[in-house]
Design an enzyme around this catalytic site. Structure first.
Site, PDB file in Angstrom:
ATOM      1  N   GLY A  47       0.808  -1.220   0.000  1.00  0.00           N
ATOM      2  CA  GLY A  47       0.000   0.000   0.000  1.00  0.00           C
ATOM      3  C   GLY A  47       0.835   1.261   0.000  1.00  0.00           C
ATOM      4  CG  ASP A  68       6.870  -7.197  -1.068  1.00  0.00           C
ATOM      5  OD1 ASP A  68       6.263  -6.158  -0.831  1.00  0.00           O
ATOM      6  OD2 ASP A  68       6.410  -8.324  -0.793  1.00  0.00           O
ATOM      7  CB  SER A  75      -7.309  -8.990  -0.348  1.00  0.00           C
ATOM      8  OG  SER A  75      -5.998  -9.422  -0.062  1.00  0.00           O
ATOM      9  CG  ASN A  76      -2.296  -7.554  -2.272  1.00  0.00           C
ATOM     10  OD1 ASN A  76      -1.586  -8.348  -2.863  1.00  0.00           O
ATOM     11  ND2 ASN A  76      -2.511  -7.635  -0.973  1.00  0.00           N
ATOM     12  CG  LEU A  77      -5.763  -6.074  -7.148  1.00  0.00           C
ATOM     13  CD1 LEU A  77      -6.585  -6.767  -8.216  1.00  0.00           C
ATOM     14  CD2 LEU A  77      -4.416  -5.633  -7.713  1.00  0.00           C
ATOM     15  NE  ARG A  79      -3.912  -2.540   1.581  1.00  0.00           N
ATOM     16  CZ  ARG A  79      -4.432  -3.736   1.315  1.00  0.00           C
ATOM     17  NH1 ARG A  79      -5.551  -3.834   0.658  1.00  0.00           N
ATOM     18  NH2 ARG A  79      -3.819  -4.840   1.687  1.00  0.00           N
ATOM     19  CE  LYS A  92       1.690  -7.673  -2.454  1.00  0.00           C
ATOM     20  NZ  LYS A  92       1.419  -7.093  -1.129  1.00  0.00           N
ATOM     21  CG  ASP A 136       2.330  -5.199   6.701  1.00  0.00           C
ATOM     22  OD1 ASP A 136       3.408  -5.658   7.104  1.00  0.00           O
ATOM     23  OD2 ASP A 136       1.551  -5.856   5.983  1.00  0.00           O
ATOM     24  CB  CYS A 194      -3.977  -2.956   7.277  1.00  0.00           C
ATOM     25  SG  CYS A 194      -3.390  -1.298   7.647  1.00  0.00           S
ATOM     26  CB  CYS A 348     -11.275 -14.791  14.850  1.00  0.00           C
ATOM     27  SG  CYS A 348      -9.543 -15.244  14.890  1.00  0.00           S
TER      28      CYS A 348
END
Ligand code: ZN
Length: 390
Positions: A47, A68, A75-77, A79, A92, A136, A194, A348
Site C-alpha cells: 500500500g 518484498d 485483496s491488495n488491489l 489500495r 509483487k 505493516d 490492516c 475468528c
C-alpha cells in the site's frame, strides 16, 4: 547524493521528461542530477510502497531498490495501485518492476526478493542513500529503524490503519529515531494490523505520497523535513496534527550510551514469538481444534457452541454454518449469552482473536473452550472453498 558517480548531464529526452522540475529553482538541473544519482530503498511493494515507488520513479530517482517477497492478491488491489488485476498471482516485485519500467525506463529498478531480516538488513541498506519504510508490522518497523540508525541512513517512516496515518523522518544525522518516540513495541495483538482491522484504500495513497515528498526533499536537500516532527493524518476528519519528537539521550539505539549496537531478534523483541523452553508444548496447541475436526463434529450434529468472535462486517462476508457471532470486544460483557455452554469452539479470521477469546473464556470458567486453528481462512481453504475469502 553520491558525488563520485553523479551523472554529468541529462539527455535531451530526460530534459523533456523532467522539464517541470528543471524550471523550478528548488530543483533545476543540479537537483535533477542529484535525483538521478540517488539510490533509494523502498521496504515493501504494498500500500505505501505503491505510491512511493511510482512517484520516486516518475521523479527520476536513478536507482530504486524494492524489498518484498509476497505475491499480488485480489485483496491488495483496493489500495496497492502499482499492481493491476492481471498481476494477481505474480510476484509483487516483478509486477512493480514492469509498471515502473513502463513509467520511467531511465530508472534502474533493483528487486530484492526476500524477507528483510536482522541477518540481511545492514548489508542491503549499505547500498542505498535512504530508506522508505512501507512495512505493516512492528518487528520489521523496529528492524528498519535500528538498521537505519546503525547504518546512518535516513528512515522515511509511514504507517496506516483504517482512516489514520502517520509520517515522519527518523535517523537523520541529528534527528530522533522511531525508538526515541516508541522505545518499546505495544503488547502483541493490542494494535490490530490492516489485515485484521482494515484500511481505507486511499489512505496509503496519502501517506505514501507524503513519504515520497520527504524522500525527494532529503535527496534535494531543500525545505524543512519531518525530522523531529511526527505528522498524524485523520482522513475521517480531514485533519493533520503534528507532534514534536525530541532525540532521546537515553534511546537504546541512537542515544548517548546505546545498548542496541547490532541488530537483534525483532520477532522476539515484539513478542510475536512466545519464549517457551525448548521442547515444551505451548499451551495453545492443546486448546486447538482443526477445521477437519470441526467439520466431523458438525456433520455428526454434536451439541456444542460454535462461537465466531469476528466483527459483524466480517460475518456478513462469510460464516461457518451454525456459528453464533459475539465480537471479541463484546465478549466480556456478553458472557451471559454463553452461560451453561461447557463445550465451545471459538473461531475468528485466522485464529489470533479467537485465541484471546479462549483465554478470556477460560478465565471466566469455561475450561473446555477451544480455538479453531487457522480460523475461517483455514475452513475456506480445506473445507468449503466456495466461501469468499477476504
Ligand atoms: Zn532513538
Amino acid at each position: 547524493m553520491k558525488k563520485d558517480n553523479a551523472p554529468a548531464a541529462l539527455t535531451n529526452q530526460e530534459v523533456a521528461r523532467y522539464s517541470r522540475h528543471l524550471i523550478m529553482p528548488e530543483v533545476g538541473m543540479e537537483g535533477q542530477l542529484k535525483l538521478k544519482a540517488a539510490r533509494a530503498l523502498c521496504v515493501g511493494a504494498g500500500g505505501l510502497g505503491s505510491p512511493v515507488a511510482l512517484y520516486l520513479a516518475a521523479a527520476g530517482v536513478g536507482t530504486l531498490g524494492i524489498v518484498d517477497f509476497d505475491e499480488v492478491d485480489y485483496s491488495n488491489l483496493q489500495r496497492q495501485i502499482i499492481h493491476g488485476t492481471p498481476d494477481v498471482g505474480r510476484s509483487k516485485l516483478e509486477s512493480a518492476k514492469t509498471r515502473l519500467n513502463a513509467l520511467n525506463p531511465e530508472v534502474e529498478v533493483v528487486t530484492h526478493e526476500m524477507a528483510l531480516s536482522a541477518q540481511n538488513a545492514l548489508a542491503l541498506f549499505a547500498d542505498y542513500d535512504l530508506v522508505i519504510d512501507g512495512t505493516d508490522n512492528f518487528p520489521t518497523r523496529y528492524l528498519v529503524n535500528d538498521a537505519c540508525v546503525l547504518g546512518a541512513k535516513p528512515n522515511v517512516y509511514g504507517s496506516i490503519f483504517r482512516f489514520e496515518g502517520q509520517v515522519s523522518v527518523f535517523a537523520t544525522k541529528d534527528g530522533p529515531c522511531y525508538r526515541c518516540m516508541f522505545p518499546e513495541p505495544p503488547p502483541p495483538g493490542l494494535v490490530p494490523s490492516c489485515a485484521e482491522g482494515g484500511v481505507l484504500g486511499i489512505l496509503p495513497g496519502v501517506v505514501g505520497t507524503l513519504q515520497a515528498t520527504e524522500a525527494i526533499k532529503l535527496i534535494l536537500g531543500v525545505g524543512e523535513s519531518l525530522a523531529g516532527r511526527f505528522l498524524l493524518f485523520d482522513a475521517l476528519k480531514m485533519r493533520f496534527r503534528e507532534l514534536k519528537v525530541r532525540k532521546d539521550p537515553d534511546c537504546p539505539v541512537c542515544g548517548e550510551h546505546p545498548t542496541v549496537t547490532q541488530l537483534i531478534d525483532y520477532e522476539q523483541f515484539c513478542g510475536v514469538v512466545p519464549v517457551t523452553p525448548e521442547g515444551a508444548p505451548t499451551p495453545e496447541v492443546a486448546d486447538e481444534v482443526t477445521v477437519e475436526q470441526l467439520k466431523t463434529r458438525l456433520d455428526r450434529q454434536d451439541t456444542f457452541l460454535l462461537l465466531d468472535v469476528r466483527e459483524p462486517q466480517e460475518f456478513q462476508i462469510c460464516r461457518i454454518p451454525g456459528s453464533v457471532l459475539i465480537p471479541l470486544g463484546d465478549l466480556r460483557s456478553r458472557l451471559s449469552e454463553v452461560e451453561g455452554r461447557d463445550d465451545i469452539v471459538v473461531h475468528c479470521k485466522s485464529g489470533v482473536r479467537s485465541g484471546k477469546a479462549v483465554t478470556l473464556l477460560r478465565e471466566a470458567g469455561y475450561g473446555t473452550a477451544r480455538n479453531l486453528k487457522g480460523g475461517i481462512l483455514a475452513w475456506i481453504d480445506r473445507i468449503d472453498p466456495t466461501l469468499p475469502k477476504y
